[in-house]
Design a protein around this motif. Structure first.
Motif, PDB file in Angstrom:
ATOM      1  N   ILE C  35      61.533 -43.033 -14.052  1.00 56.74           N
ATOM      2  CA  ILE C  35      61.855 -42.352 -12.793  1.00 56.74           C
ATOM      3  C   ILE C  35      62.831 -41.218 -13.087  1.00 56.74           C
ATOM      4  CG2 ILE C  35      62.888 -42.630 -10.515  1.00 56.74           C
ATOM      5  CD1 ILE C  35      62.088 -45.593 -10.673  1.00 56.74           C
ATOM      6  N   ASN C  36      62.485 -40.010 -12.659  1.00 55.35           N
ATOM      7  CA  ASN C  36      63.321 -38.846 -12.967  1.00 55.35           C
ATOM      8  C   ASN C  36      64.458 -38.751 -11.970  1.00 55.35           C
ATOM      9  OD1 ASN C  36      61.217 -38.370 -14.737  1.00 55.35           O
ATOM     10  ND2 ASN C  36      60.177 -37.053 -13.267  1.00 55.35           N
ATOM     11  N   ASN C  37      65.425 -39.619 -12.095  1.00 57.02           N
ATOM     12  CA  ASN C  37      66.470 -39.666 -11.080  1.00 57.02           C
ATOM     13  C   ASN C  37      67.595 -38.691 -11.396  1.00 57.02           C
ATOM     14  OD1 ASN C  37      68.254 -40.259  -9.134  1.00 57.02           O
ATOM     15  ND2 ASN C  37      68.408 -42.440  -9.561  1.00 57.02           N
ATOM     16  N   PHE C  38      67.412 -37.444 -10.953  1.00 57.33           N
ATOM     17  CA  PHE C  38      68.443 -36.426 -11.170  1.00 57.33           C
ATOM     18  C   PHE C  38      69.551 -36.540 -10.122  1.00 57.33           C
ATOM     19  CE2 PHE C  38      66.437 -32.804 -13.883  1.00 57.33           C
ATOM     20  CZ  PHE C  38      66.187 -33.717 -14.879  1.00 57.33           C
ATOM     21  N   ALA C  39      69.475 -37.559  -9.282  1.00 55.25           N
ATOM     22  CA  ALA C  39      70.546 -37.776  -8.310  1.00 55.25           C
ATOM     23  C   ALA C  39      71.288 -39.060  -8.651  1.00 55.25           C
ATOM     24  CB  ALA C  39      69.983 -37.842  -6.899  1.00 55.25           C
ATOM     25  N   TYR C  40      71.231 -39.463  -9.909  1.00 53.11           N
ATOM     26  CA  TYR C  40      71.784 -40.766 -10.273  1.00 53.11           C
ATOM     27  C   TYR C  40      73.260 -40.875  -9.917  1.00 53.11           C
ATOM     28  CZ  TYR C  40      72.688 -44.950 -12.993  1.00 53.11           C
ATOM     29  OH  TYR C  40      73.034 -46.211 -13.377  1.00 53.11           O
ATOM     30  N   ARG C 100      57.852 -41.019  -4.837  1.00 53.65           N
ATOM     31  CA  ARG C 100      56.628 -40.299  -4.462  1.00 53.65           C
ATOM     32  C   ARG C 100      55.946 -39.709  -5.679  1.00 53.65           C
ATOM     33  NH1 ARG C 100      55.715 -38.922   0.978  1.00 53.65           N
ATOM     34  NH2 ARG C 100      54.219 -37.371   0.334  1.00 53.65           N
ATOM     35  N   ARG C 101      54.618 -39.619  -5.590  1.00 52.11           N
ATOM     36  CA  ARG C 101      53.860 -38.973  -6.654  1.00 52.11           C
ATOM     37  C   ARG C 101      53.965 -37.469  -6.475  1.00 52.11           C
ATOM     38  NH1 ARG C 101      51.597 -43.753  -6.360  1.00 52.11           N
ATOM     39  NH2 ARG C 101      51.395 -43.432  -4.137  1.00 52.11           N
ATOM     40  N   LEU C 102      54.781 -36.864  -7.310  1.00 47.97           N
ATOM     41  CA  LEU C 102      55.022 -35.433  -7.211  1.00 47.97           C
ATOM     42  C   LEU C 102      54.973 -34.881  -8.620  1.00 47.97           C
ATOM     43  CD1 LEU C 102      58.170 -34.801  -4.979  1.00 47.97           C
ATOM     44  CD2 LEU C 102      55.834 -34.146  -4.541  1.00 47.97           C
ATOM     45  N   ARG C 103      54.745 -33.601  -8.736  1.00 46.20           N
ATOM     46  CA  ARG C 103      54.919 -32.967 -10.043  1.00 46.20           C
ATOM     47  C   ARG C 103      56.316 -33.288 -10.543  1.00 46.20           C
ATOM     48  NH1 ARG C 103      52.947 -26.984 -11.433  1.00 46.20           N
ATOM     49  NH2 ARG C 103      54.940 -26.937 -12.504  1.00 46.20           N
ATOM     50  N   ALA C 104      56.409 -33.675 -11.816  1.00 45.08           N
ATOM     51  CA  ALA C 104      57.695 -34.148 -12.335  1.00 45.08           C
ATOM     52  C   ALA C 104      58.803 -33.122 -12.127  1.00 45.08           C
ATOM     53  CB  ALA C 104      57.564 -34.484 -13.810  1.00 45.08           C
ATOM     54  N   ASP C 105      58.489 -31.832 -12.309  1.00 37.35           N
ATOM     55  CA  ASP C 105      59.566 -30.839 -12.194  1.00 37.35           C
ATOM     56  C   ASP C 105      59.968 -30.629 -10.727  1.00 37.35           C
ATOM     57  OD1 ASP C 105      57.117 -29.714 -11.769  1.00 37.35           O
ATOM     58  OD2 ASP C 105      57.403 -27.982 -13.076  1.00 37.35           O
ATOM     59  N   TYR C 106      59.003 -30.710  -9.810  1.00 39.62           N
ATOM     60  CA  TYR C 106      59.355 -30.614  -8.393  1.00 39.62           C
ATOM     61  C   TYR C 106      60.267 -31.777  -8.021  1.00 39.62           C
ATOM     62  CZ  TYR C 106      55.606 -27.225  -7.528  1.00 39.62           C
ATOM     63  OH  TYR C 106      54.795 -26.129  -7.525  1.00 39.62           O
ATOM     64  N   GLN C 107      59.889 -32.953  -8.541  1.00 36.37           N
ATOM     65  CA  GLN C 107      60.654 -34.141  -8.209  1.00 36.37           C
ATOM     66  C   GLN C 107      62.071 -34.021  -8.758  1.00 36.37           C
ATOM     67  OE1 GLN C 107      58.852 -37.815  -9.501  1.00 36.37           O
ATOM     68  NE2 GLN C 107      59.375 -38.598  -7.496  1.00 36.37           N
ATOM     69  N   ALA C 108      62.170 -33.546 -10.001  1.00 33.84           N
ATOM     70  CA  ALA C 108      63.486 -33.370 -10.609  1.00 33.84           C
ATOM     71  C   ALA C 108      64.327 -32.443  -9.737  1.00 33.84           C
ATOM     72  CB  ALA C 108      63.335 -32.802 -12.019  1.00 33.84           C
ATOM     73  N   MET C 109      63.708 -31.364  -9.278  1.00 34.99           N
ATOM     74  CA  MET C 109      64.450 -30.407  -8.466  1.00 34.99           C
ATOM     75  C   MET C 109      64.860 -31.036  -7.128  1.00 34.99           C
ATOM     76  SD  MET C 109      63.380 -26.603  -7.545  1.00 34.99           S
ATOM     77  CE  MET C 109      64.593 -25.452  -7.006  1.00 34.99           C
ATOM     78  N   ALA C 110      63.932 -31.754  -6.505  1.00 32.76           N
ATOM     79  CA  ALA C 110      64.255 -32.378  -5.221  1.00 32.76           C
ATOM     80  C   ALA C 110      65.427 -33.341  -5.381  1.00 32.76           C
ATOM     81  CB  ALA C 110      63.031 -33.109  -4.671  1.00 32.76           C
ATOM     82  N   MET C 111      65.431 -34.107  -6.475  1.00 28.99           N
ATOM     83  CA  MET C 111      66.512 -35.060  -6.694  1.00 28.99           C
ATOM     84  C   MET C 111      67.843 -34.339  -6.929  1.00 28.99           C
ATOM     85  SD  MET C 111      65.039 -37.927  -6.324  1.00 28.99           S
ATOM     86  CE  MET C 111      66.180 -39.138  -6.906  1.00 28.99           C
ATOM     87  N   LEU C 112      67.751 -33.243  -7.690  1.00 24.46           N
ATOM     88  CA  LEU C 112      68.948 -32.443  -7.952  1.00 24.46           C
ATOM     89  C   LEU C 112      69.544 -31.937  -6.640  1.00 24.46           C
ATOM     90  CD1 LEU C 112      70.209 -31.472 -10.578  1.00 24.46           C
ATOM     91  CD2 LEU C 112      68.940 -29.362 -10.346  1.00 24.46           C
ATOM     92  N   VAL C 113      68.679 -31.442  -5.776  1.00 27.00           N
ATOM     93  CA  VAL C 113      69.144 -30.909  -4.497  1.00 27.00           C
ATOM     94  C   VAL C 113      69.719 -32.027  -3.632  1.00 27.00           C
ATOM     95  CG1 VAL C 113      68.444 -29.674  -2.435  1.00 27.00           C
ATOM     96  CG2 VAL C 113      67.535 -29.002  -4.635  1.00 27.00           C
ATOM     97  N   LEU C 114      69.114 -33.197  -3.749  1.00 26.15           N
ATOM     98  CA  LEU C 114      69.641 -34.346  -3.015  1.00 26.15           C
ATOM     99  C   LEU C 114      71.099 -34.600  -3.410  1.00 26.15           C
ATOM    100  CD1 LEU C 114      68.513 -36.524  -1.097  1.00 26.15           C
ATOM    101  CD2 LEU C 114      68.301 -37.992  -3.089  1.00 26.15           C
ATOM    102  N   SER C 115      71.355 -34.500  -4.698  1.00 25.98           N
ATOM    103  CA  SER C 115      72.709 -34.695  -5.195  1.00 25.98           C
ATOM    104  C   SER C 115      73.652 -33.643  -4.601  1.00 25.98           C
ATOM    105  CB  SER C 115      72.662 -34.616  -6.727  1.00 25.98           C
ATOM    106  OG  SER C 115      73.900 -34.876  -7.286  1.00 25.98           O
TER     107      SER C 115
END
Ligand SMILES: Nc1ncnc2c1ncn2[C@@H]1O[C@H](COP(=O)(O)OP(=O)(O)OP(=O)(O)O)[C@@H](O)[C@H]1O
Ligand SMILES: [Mg+2]
Lengths: 295, 278, 340
Positions: C35-40, C100-115
């Motif tokens: 899981i690409n959790n950039f909001a860890y 969610r099933r998303l492009r990995a880089d989109y997901q990474a960005m979304a998580m980053l923004v969440l942070s």
């Protein structure tokens, strides 16, 4: 009334500023399919470069030219050389996100180490202001709107009317097909990184002027808002980015005026997440999920 | 438990709905349709898969065979139509729910767990069991290790039958394309499915090995397993499949034994005689 | 050794332990389940705030110099348990994006923004957790119950940290060696194949997101109870990449790798650089730390993407020998098609 006029005018200004960067970001994404998370750090680096090279330049156009040149060089170096090397090694979407984040951290904190703890004040060009129905606009802000219009027009002309624009669109649509049409994808992508970096640099300089000051983290926060515009318009679509910028610009001005100034960016960022998660193809364009990543 | 005698796979022909003593089919696909954007990939597909048969699914490239497999297994949501398994409507259910009922599939593009060894791939194939729960992970190892040993024995058995025990502890990402296909087939077998959906299981597999896999599949059919198999190699289809469903341009063109199909002019024109769709 | 040095080293050991728990939590989410959790860092932050609010008295008790919700004045160990629980619960809303099933880089960005949004909200809502200033005067566990010297207290806290590390190790090892962990590694490689084999990939990921989030929350709780202050500037988004770098340097999917990473990156780079002879303005070395961390990340991604201690292969030796030959084929097929 003045509140509403203010929201509209500053919304248009914010949109213009966002659009310059967002078009660069999205153009590069469309052609190379690389989501460049270091874009914000490049943007900051351009302000630093311009500040270091000409200081408080009296000529706004020289300042923008210097910003554009430094952005182009940095973007080529980071995007085409470093990211490109990782891509040739078979890095995938997540790997590239990691690489661009690592570069972003290095640039941002490298600049912070140079800058020191102070926020640097910055200005260029004339300090004249203009009053539109009680809303005061500085000449820098006015120039931003003009530059945005010029840049948007230039990008559309480039894409629609030049041979190189055709090559860019061909590479964006299908790399192997572009190759068979005697287009050199590698060269097209390199030039795309240059153009994107130049727009990034111009955007950075205008942002620095608009804010009147800057620090090492100026670009990273602005980048997320800019990315919101790009993603909203359908990532990889310059025309969409302009519309996205307009929506984001006005929404964030409204959020700042109606809720609280600190919600200016938060509003844009929530839109970004919502679009990424719910409709990654944006409001206009089709989705490019299966395309290979190239640089 | 539900094994039917090997002789029960019917002589093909018209689907005998009215046949009084005929058992209802294991799988009944009716009026299935699905489109991607403007492309109608499948339209009004109707056919049955009876207990204890290896039903073939053939047709030119792009006929919609893989899409039908995706629709049955839930990977793609059908636009309309019904899929009944053991009498229950399963169309529109999610892939894991359908798999849970005993329908296991393989993919046309081999889809193995690259970061797991072959043996681990097979272990994941086993039908869901208690030891996989979080509570088991946080409890004592002894609580699940005995069951796992049983599954391991089963996995080794399968590997030996396919002559692949030599690669048991290799990472699946290090295997060749043909080997991956076999791993996927073995993994599906671990689940002891009631219905096995195979999308070109022999593509890219050496002919001698393909023949031996065919023998394995026949053994399993005789033991009562039901399969729906997409295959382009007609000699294999002839050897294994009865009945055979022919698809072209998203619809079912005909259904019957290979011999019957060869005498069906429409089918010969569309597929058999034309050397693949020409 | 001078007692000053001992005091310093015991404090360092506590920080190591706290980082270790966080890194093992991320290893479950990212190393094991992919899981690409950039909001860890948000999970750690939530745990920190939870522990603080559970431990603090109501704001009035301190003369109202800070404003926050709650202030429950709970005794040890309830704030820590609450921290882990809040970290785990946070996985549920965050999972809406992370699973969610998303492009990995989109997901990474979304998580980053969440942070970033989390930071923005913590700063903007000043009544929630005292805005940009953050919370201070957070009571340490057992203070007022045990009466010891500062060094003695450090030993007690180190014991507590070690206990939490043991708990984290037990969770992480239990999961990674279990059939559940195997399913997580399978999900990391191919979600569609896992679903085709009858498991719900979303449920699997949600479970590990909760487990990892609980560990992150626990580490945040410990950290806050140790340093007694917690504010938005303590958990800016780059901190997430401190943990990612530690995992990628040490080796993801390997508990020893995570431990090595914890030793090398948060302690090795960040702590060791504090002992460099001072140069530049105050804070310059902190900035340069991040440059070094970014460089480490790039260098390892290029030269050794699996880290110093890569994930270990799980090898099974052949068990009960089954005779070959045609006679068993019927039995073989029978077993395959036997009762479900
Ligand atoms: N995900 C998709 N998006 C768009 N179109 C699709 C998709 N999947 C299949 N199609 C289209 O649906 C049609 C049927 O495809 P399908 O894969 O089912 O064919 P097939 O019979 O399995 O062919 P083959 O023998 O080559 O495997 C084709 O025209 C294909 O282009
Ligand atoms: Mg197919």
């Amino acid at each position: 009334m003045t509140l509403l006029l203010g929201i509209v005018i500053f919304g248009v200004y914010s949109a213009a500023l966002l659009a310059i960067g967002a078009v660069g970001f999205t153009l590069q994404f469309g052609v190379t399919n690389v989501l460049n998370l270091a874009f914000g750090s490049i943007l900051t680096a351009c302000i630093f470069a311009e500040y270091g090279l000409t200081g408080h330049s009296t000529n706004l156009w020289i300042a923008m030219a210097v910003g554009a040149a430094s952005g182009a060089v940095l973007s080529l170096l980071i995007g085409h050389v470093v990211v490109g090397a990782f891509l040739r090694r078979g890095a995938t979407g997540f790997g590239i996100a990691m690489v661009t984040i690592a570069i972003s951290l290095m640039v941002q904190f490298g600049l912070e180490a140079i800058q020191g703890p102070d926020i640097l004040s910055y200005s260029a060009g004339s300090q004249a202001t203009m009053n539109i129905g009680g809303v005061v606009l500085s000449s820098g802000q006015l120039t931003t709107i003009i530059v945005a219009v010029l840049a948007m027009a230039a990008v559309q002309v480039l894409l629609r009317m030049t041979k190189f624009g055709l090559a860019m669109r061909a590479t964006a649509a299908d790399v192997s097909l572009a190759r068979t049409c005697a287009v050199s994808p590698a060269r097209t992508r390199a030039v795309t990184w240059l153009i994107s970096g130049a727009l990034c640099g111009i955007c950075g300089v205008l942002l620095g002027i608009g804010e009147g000051s800057f620090s090492a983290s100026t670009g990273s926060d602005f980048f997320i808002t800019l990315a919101a515009a790009a993603v909203l318009g359908g990532i990889g679509k310059p025309a969409g980015a302009m519309i996205g910028a307009l929506i984001i610009g006005i929404v964030s001005q409204a959020a700042a005026a109606v809720i609280a100034p600190s919600y200016k960016t938060i509003a844009a960022w929530v839109i970004l997440i919502a679009v990424l998660v719910l409709r990654p193809q944006g409001i206009l364009a089709e989705f490019a999920a299966d395309r290979e990543l190239v640089a | 438990m539900t094994t039917s005698p090997g002789a029960s796979h019917p002589a093909a022909g018209e689907t005998a709905l009215a046949g009084s003593q005929a058992r209802p089919p294991l799988l009944r696909v009716e009026g299935l349709a699905c489109h991607f954007g403007g492309v109608l990939a499948v339209q009004d597909a109707t056919f049955d898969v009876r207990h204890g048969t290896i039903t073939g699914l053939i047709g030119p490239n792009g006929a919609g065979k893989s899409t039908v497999i995706n629709l049955i297994s839930g990977s793609t949501r059908p636009g309309q139509g019904s899929v009944r398994f053991n009498g229950d409507e399963i169309a529109g259910q999610r892939p894991h729910e359908i798999a849970h009922r005993g329908i296991v599939r393989t993919f046309q593009q081999a889809n193995v767990f690259g970061g797991l060894t072959v043996l681990e791939n097979l272990l994941v194939g086993a039908a869901p069991w208690r030891g996989e729960r979080v509570s088991a992970a946080l409890g004592r190892k002894q609580a699940w290790s005995a069951t796992q040993s049983g599954l391991l024995d089963q996995a080794w058995d399968i590997l030996r039958r396919f002559g692949l025990e030599g690669i048991a502890n290799d990472y699946a990402r290090a295997l060749s394309g043909g080997q991956r296909r076999l791993v996927e087939l073995m993994r599906a077998l671990m689940a002891q499915p009631a219905l096995l959906l195979l999308d070109e299981p022999m593509a890219g597999v050496h002919p001698a090995l393909a023949a031996s896999i065919a023998d394995r599949l026949l053994e399993m059919r005789d033991a009562g397993m039901t399969m729906l198999m997409v295959e382009h190699e007609l000699r294999l289809v002839e050897k294994l499949c009865d009945p055979v469903v022919v698809m072209a341009r998203g619809t079912v063109l005909a259904e019957g034994s290979m011999a019957e199909l060869q005498s069906n002019q429409e089918v010969v024109d569309a597929y058999l005689g034309g050397g693949g769709g020409g | 050794m001078t007692s000053g040095l001992v005091y310093y080293l015991s404090g360092l050991a506590i920080l190591l332990g706290i980082n270790l728990i966080a890194i093992w939590g991320l290893d479950l989410q990212f190393g094991l389940a992919g899981i690409n959790n950039f909001a860890y860092i948000v999970f750690q932050a939530a745990g920190g705030y939870a522990a603080a609010l559970f431990a603090l008295k109501p704001a009035k008790a301190y003369g109202g110099f800070e404003t926050y919700l709650g202030g429950f004045n709970l005794p040890f160990p309830l704030p820590l348990i609450g921290a882990a629980a809040v970290g785990g619960l946070l996985a549920v809303p965050v999972g809406l994006i992370a699973i969610r099933r998303l492009r990995a880089d989109y997901q990474a960005m979304a998580m980053l923004v969440l942070s970033l949004i989390a930071t923005g909200l913590a700063e903007a809502q000043t009544g929630l957790v005292n805005g940009p200033t953050g919370l201070a005067l957070i009571p340490r566990p057992l203070v007022g119950i045990v009466h010891v010297t500062p060094l003695g207290y450090n030993w007690i806290f180190l014991g507590l940290t070690a206990g939490c590390c043991a708990l984290a190790w037990w969770v992480a090892r239990g999961i990674s060696r279990s059939p559940f962990g195997r399913l997580l590694r399978a999900v990391r490689d191919s979600e569609s194949a896992v679903a085709a084999l009858g498991r719900n990939p979303d449920a699997l990921r949600m479970k590990v997101l909760i487990a990892g989030g609980a560990l992150a929350g626990l580490s945040g709780g410990l950290l806050v109870e140790y340093v007694t202050a917690w504010g938005p500037s303590s958990w800016l988004y780059p901190e997430t990449f401190l943990f990612f770098t530690a995992l990628i340097v040490g080796g993801k999917g390997n508990l020893a790798g995570g431990a090595l990473g914890a030793l090398l990156v948060p302690i090795g780079i960040v702590e060791a650089s504090r002992h460099l002879p001072a140069f530049g303005y105050p804070g310059m070395i902190d900035s340069l730390d991040w440059v070094v961390i970014g460089a480490c990340l790039l260098v390892f991604l290029w030269f050794r993407p699996n880290g110093l201690l890569p994930e270990r292969k799980r090898v099974f030796r052949a068990g009960r020998q089954q005779a070959g030959g045609t006679q068993v084929s019927g039995a073989f097929a029978q077993r395959l098609t036997g009762s479900r």
